[in-house]
Design a protein around this motif. Structure first.
Motif, PDB file in Angstrom:
ATOM      1  N   THR A 176       0.854  -1.298   0.161  1.00 25.60           N
ATOM      2  CA  THR A 176       0.160  -0.055   0.121  1.00 25.60           C
ATOM      3  C   THR A 176       0.816   1.212   0.071  1.00 25.60           C
ATOM      4  OG1 THR A 176      -1.955  -1.114   1.353  1.00 25.60           O
ATOM      5  CG2 THR A 176      -1.613   1.152   1.170  1.00 25.60           C
ATOM      6  N   PHE A 177       0.585   2.006  -0.820  1.00 22.63           N
ATOM      7  CA  PHE A 177       1.368   3.318  -1.135  1.00 22.63           C
ATOM      8  C   PHE A 177       0.513   4.508  -0.717  1.00 22.63           C
ATOM      9  CE2 PHE A 177       2.351   0.589  -4.846  1.00 22.63           C
ATOM     10  CZ  PHE A 177       3.714   0.333  -4.651  1.00 22.63           C
ATOM     11  N   THR A 178       1.462   5.491   0.229  1.00 26.07           N
ATOM     12  CA  THR A 178       0.827   6.508   0.808  1.00 26.07           C
ATOM     13  C   THR A 178       1.499   7.914   0.475  1.00 26.07           C
ATOM     14  OG1 THR A 178      -0.070   5.260   2.591  1.00 26.07           O
ATOM     15  CG2 THR A 178      -0.057   7.423   2.935  1.00 26.07           C
ATOM     16  N   THR A 179       0.988   8.676  -0.122  1.00 25.71           N
ATOM     17  CA  THR A 179       1.327  10.002  -0.430  1.00 25.71           C
ATOM     18  C   THR A 179       0.640  10.995   0.657  1.00 25.71           C
ATOM     19  OG1 THR A 179       1.791   9.389  -2.658  1.00 25.71           O
ATOM     20  CG2 THR A 179       1.666  11.665  -2.442  1.00 25.71           C
ATOM     21  N   ARG A 180       1.484  12.104   1.045  1.00 25.37           N
ATOM     22  CA  ARG A 180       1.279  13.126   1.949  1.00 25.37           C
ATOM     23  C   ARG A 180       1.185  14.430   1.080  1.00 25.37           C
ATOM     24  NH1 ARG A 180      -0.722  11.078   6.691  1.00 25.37           N
ATOM     25  NH2 ARG A 180       0.115   8.960   7.117  1.00 25.37           N
ATOM     26  N   GLY A 181       0.305  15.319   1.496  1.00 30.35           N
ATOM     27  CA  GLY A 181       0.440  16.695   0.872  1.00 30.35           C
ATOM     28  C   GLY A 181       0.032  17.736   1.924  1.00 30.35           C
ATOM     29  N   GLU A 182       0.397  18.803   1.810  1.00 32.00           N
ATOM     30  CA  GLU A 182      -0.063  19.970   2.389  1.00 32.00           C
ATOM     31  C   GLU A 182       0.246  21.511   2.034  1.00 32.00           C
ATOM     32  OE1 GLU A 182       0.118  20.742   7.410  1.00 32.00           O
ATOM     33  OE2 GLU A 182       1.875  21.214   6.294  1.00 32.00           O
ATOM     34  N   THR A 183      -0.961  22.311   2.024  1.00 29.48           N
ATOM     35  CA  THR A 183      -0.633  23.325   1.577  1.00 29.48           C
ATOM     36  C   THR A 183      -1.447  24.424   2.646  1.00 29.48           C
ATOM     37  OG1 THR A 183      -2.971  23.641   0.499  1.00 29.48           O
ATOM     38  CG2 THR A 183      -0.920  22.906  -0.785  1.00 29.48           C
TER      39      THR A 183
END
Length: 945
Positions: free
Chosen positions: A485-492
């Motif tokens: 399972t691949f997890t990508t995280r982002g924040e703006t």
């Protein structure tokens, strides 16, 4: 902008009365219907707080009442059905889309790109992704009071991104009592179930108010196998399954002792029904009938679930100082699915080992197999937290009243993208490596002398889908080993502080000389960090690198409204509006943008207006600091025989090692059946830290006519023209190939890597200020409320947008700069028109809407060309034309005695089907992504208390 009047606000009370009475303010008057807050005025597109400013610009207002008469359950759906709206930036039909923006709801006015339409909530920016897109799903539908759409450039007022339009979503405030709504709907096929529950509660006191709105919305996905246009894949005129993949879910392999497995002529063979996978005689050549139809596993519409809470509070500290504060929390989850990965061992250097227990030949063999048992799924979660307080007031000085406000905004978007279905290349190398059958009869990784201890599971890629056996991909343990399972995280984060002052400088013979002045400081921060596997490239997924950056800016603006003539023959009103804004960015420097508007009312019932505006769009965090990403691009190789504008065999192609008889190869290294054709290998794209801002010029001219002899009739006609230069666009694959091989620019060939057979195996490109677009057209609006009749009250609302030109700058095969007209191509409709007829009598109401789209034309090579001999700019440009489409919507409502409203309706009531579009515009399928995909039935119950 808003203000609260204490005892009098004498300067604004007459203006408010004029606003309500003037026919040219019909839309604003409708927006105010049903509200008791008569002492506030909101003007989108101007900072000056005066009623006559709004008429100077083309503004469309959607009242809460009009929103309730539509069958749409999101702000984005409402806006995307405006006639001035372009193709959706990322529609729910684009299941193949990937990256940070997937799952969002965006609006694109004038077809100039969603990133060039600025979205505001109560006059303040929405938070944006690192690529500058503002997700409208952040705004709960139940909290909306009205939506104002300024169809004009407004960078002088709002700064960057306000090039094509400004959408201002104004939320409910000062609510007294409560309201609860339940909405249920589904498609006529029995899928796409949608449910929405919302509640709004409010209380007001002597000095303040509190309004709370909560909403839950869920729309189930629709699968491609359940729709007529997608279940069988895109098909050409001869019923060729053009998008089916030669990579079958049954698996196939090539015998290296017989064929050159890298060549297009190699024969790939698959297991006979009931055959022994270890016996090479039990295989037969793979036939087209055994190809995989990827659409059988794909979502046609992504699923979405939203939860939101919105709170507005107001408090009057004194008669002249007030606090207004917005707090919003929204959580959005979307789901999309595409078919199992088309695995090719040649692409990853992972053949089925000669020492594998499942190898039928005894030497390394290359294989192909669609990983059908584990479809690729993406779940995207976005959490938004927003706090926007404003303190406003007024004071008197030298006999004049001045309004002021200071405000702040903190907006944080946190995204988590979870993906499964792409295989770990580390795991596949082990699973396809040496293996043996142990004493217990179980396939085991390694050798009998040196078994691999751990989670390794041998894989037999030649075992067809649905056939049981050791090494089957249906084995949950094998799936667990191969598919992490691949997890990508982002924040703006958006942080801004503003201060504004508005009032009248002096009273002139024609009225007050109004002004507004203000300053703003804003900071944008963003990051998008892909999973370590995606960064390392050790998976079958598209490779990505992190995006991370920030910038800040300081701005100051000045706006003037100058009355020239008033209450004179043929000049009931003549005024000028002027604004200019200075912006200083930490990343690229400064820019100055101005706007001019004129309003002339020769007669009480006729208004003439015009504007000229300069605009800009600053490069985003992703534009400047985005990491590298990979994708499978569709392109036309000019070195291929039979390609449009082919230069096969010329010096540049020969120098690159391309055979003179080369035919472009696509997936599975098969000759492309149609062009453009998707690459068999991943190409790399990235950012450019040296980008400069986009610049624009927009001009509008229009009139509003409310004839005295036809009471209730309002007609508006506006002309617009936009010119955008230095557009930030991706340096396309086709542009690079043409420059290199057609125009002979050797500097453009450096990033193109080809295999000995001639096919392109790698290409790297980035973004640049290369684009230029000019567009113009007309908007016509007709509103007519007929006189009251015994059979009931009738109203007509007819909105039409006519696109007269949409020209992009390009190059022909000789390298000359040419203008490419795009009107009538997919998504760029010559005409879009919505006509709504409403009827009410007593407690009953009926609304009928017809949504018209003119015909489209798409590029074609050999798929049903209606004009195969067409030429444009001296080059062959065959096209395929399709006819116009009209979708009809119906809603019937009843207002019950217990203060409730019951509505039932259908969007696309006749289940109209648009024509197939083989270029798959704004979609993953051969169907325009902005069209209805079936008849949608719904019911809505609203209870007020």
């Amino acid at each position: 902008m808003n203000f609260r009047t204490p005892a009098v606000r004498l300067g604004m009370l007459p203006a408010g009365i004029a606003l309500a009475l003037s026919p040219s303010f019909a839309s604003a008057q409708e927006a105010a219907a049903g509200t008791t807050d008569l002492d506030r005025i909101s003007v989108t597109g101007s900072r000056i707080r005066a009623a006559n400013v709004e008429t100077q610009q083309p503004i469309l207002t959607l009242s809460r009442e009009s929103l309730e008469k539509q069958g749409f359950s999101s702000v984005a759906d409402v806006l995307n059905n405006l006639t001035s709206a372009g193709s959706p930036a990322i529609s729910r039909s684009e299941s193949l889309a990937s990256g940070e923006n997937v799952g969002g709801y965006y609006v694109d006015i004038r077809n100039l790109g969603a990133e060039r339409t600025l979205v505001l909530m109560n006059g303040k920016r929405l938070g944006a992704t690192t690529s500058g897109l503002q997700d409208l799903s952040q705004i709960p539908m139940g909290a909306v009071e009205r939506i104002e759409v300024l169809k004009d450039g407004a960078s002088a007022i709002y700064g960057s991104d306000a090039i094509a339009a400004v959408v201002n979503v104004i939320t409910r405030k000062n609510v007294e009592g409560g309201e609860a709504t339940a909405y249920f709907g589904q498609y006529g096929e029995g899928d796409g179930n949608t449910e929405q529950y919302s509640m709004t509660l409010g209380a007001t006191g002597e000095r303040g108010s509190l309004t709370l709105s909560a909403e839950y919305n869920k729309a189930d996905p629709v699968f491609a196998k359940d729709r007529w246009y997608s279940k069988d894949g895109s098909r050409g005129p001869n019923s060729t399954p053009a998008t089916w993949s030669a990579l079958s879910q049954n698996g196939s392999w090539c015998n290296p002792t017989v064929y050159d497995c890298e060549s297009a002529s190699a024969v790939w063979q698959t297991l006979n029904a009931g055959g022994n996978p270890n016996n090479p005689a039990d295989y037969h050549p793979l036939t087209q009938g055994e190809w995989s139809n990827a659409n059988q596993q794909m979502t046609a519409l992504t699923g979405v679930e939203r939860k939101s809470v919105y709170i507005n509070g107001t408090y009057d500290f004194t008669d002249s100082i007030s606090l207004n504060s917005d707090l919003l929390y929204n959580e959005r989850n979307t789901f999309q699915q595409i078919a199992g990965y088309p695995y090719q061992s040649q692409a990853f250097g992972t053949p089925l080992s000669a020492d594998s227990a499942f190898n039928p030949l005894g030497q390394d063999i290359d294989f192909r197999r669609r990983l059908w048992e584990v479809p690729r799924t993406t779940e995207s979660q976005l959490k938004t937290t927003r706090f926007a307080p404003t303190i406003s007031g007024f004071f008197d000085f030298a006999g004049k009243t001045f309004d002021w406000d200071v405000g702040a905004l903190w907006n944080r978007n946190e995204s988590i993208v979870t993906q499964r279905g792409d295989a770990s290349l580390i795991a596949t190398e082990q699973a396809l490596g040496p293996s043996f059958i142990n004493s217990a009869g179980v396939a085991t990784c390694g050798t009998a002398a040196d078994p691999i201890v751990g989670d390794c599971r041998p894989w037999n890629p030649l075992l067809p889908n649905g056939v049981a056996g050791q090494g089957s991909l249906a084995d949950p343990a094998l799936q667990e080993f191969l598919f992490p399972t691949f997890t990508t995280r982002g924040e703006t984060k958006t942080t801004s502080f503003t201060a504004n002052l508005a009032g009248s400088i002096v009273t002139m013979p024609a009225g007050d000389l109004g002004f507004a002045v203000g300053v703003e400081h804003r900071k944008e921060e963003g990051s998008y960090v892909p999973d370590a596997f995606a960064q390392s490239g050790m998976s079958t997924g598209l490779g990505q690198k992190p995006t991370r950056g920030e910038y800040d800016l300081n701005e100051a603006y000045l706006e003037l409204n100058v009355p020239i003539l008033s209450d004179m023959p043929f000049a009931k009103e003549l005024s000028l509006n002027m604004a200019t804004r200075y912006s200083d960015y930490s990343n690229f420097g400064d820019t100055l943008n101005s706007k001019f508007g004129v309003t002339w009312r020769p007669l009480d019932e006729l208004l003439v207006r015009g504007t000229y505006a300069e605009g800009f769009r600053a490069p985003t965090i992703s534009d400047l600091y985005g990491g590298l990403s990979s994708s499978f691009e569709r392109y036309i190789d000019p070195c291929g025989v039979g390609a449009p504008g082919s230069v096969a065999g010329n010096a540049a192609c020969t120098a690159a090692g391309v055979p003179a008889n080369y035919v472009q190869l696509g997936q599975g290294n098969q000759p492309c059946a149609t062009l453009p054709c998707a690459t068999n290998d991943q190409f790399i794209s990235g950012a450019n830290p040296n980008l400069s801002p986009e610049t624009s010029k927009s001009t509008t001219a229009g009139l509003v006519w409310s004839p005295r002899w036809v009471q209730g009739l309002d007609i508006s006609l506006d002309w617009y023209k936009y010119e955008i230069s230095d557009m930030i666009i991706a340096d396309s694959v086709d542009r690079i190939l043409r420059d290199c091989y057609v125009l002979g620019d050797s500097s453009r060939c450096a990033s193109v890597v080809r295999a000995p057979a001639g096919n392109i195996t790698a290409l790297t490109y980035g973004t640049a200020n290369l684009g230029k677009v000019e567009t113009q057209g007309y908007d016509l609006g007709v509103k007519y409320r007929l006189p009251e009749m015994a059979i009931g009250n009738f109203s007509i609302d007819w909105q039409t947008s006519y696109l007269s030109s949409y020209d992009e700058e390009g190059q022909n095969s000789a390298g000359d700069t040419i203008t490419i007209g795009q009107v009538g191509t997919t998504g760029l409709f010559r005409v879009r028109s919505n006509a709504t007829v409403g009827w009410t009598k007593g407690d009953f109401g009926v609304n009928w809407t017809a949504r018209y789209y003119s015909g489209m034309a798409e590029d074609c090579i050999d798929i049903g060309c209606t004009d195969p001999d067409r030429y444009q700019n001296g080059e062959a440009a065959p096209i395929r034309k399709t006819g116009s489409n009209t979708f009809h919507d119906l809603q019937v409502s009843y207002t019950a005695p217990w203060d409730a409203t019951i509505a039932v309706g259908a969007n696309n009531v006749f289940d109209h089907r648009g024509a197939l579009q083989y270029s798959a515009p704004n979609s993953a399928f051969a169907y325009y992504g902005g069209f209805d995909v079936g008849r949608f039935l719904y019911m809505k119950y609203t209870q007020r208390f």
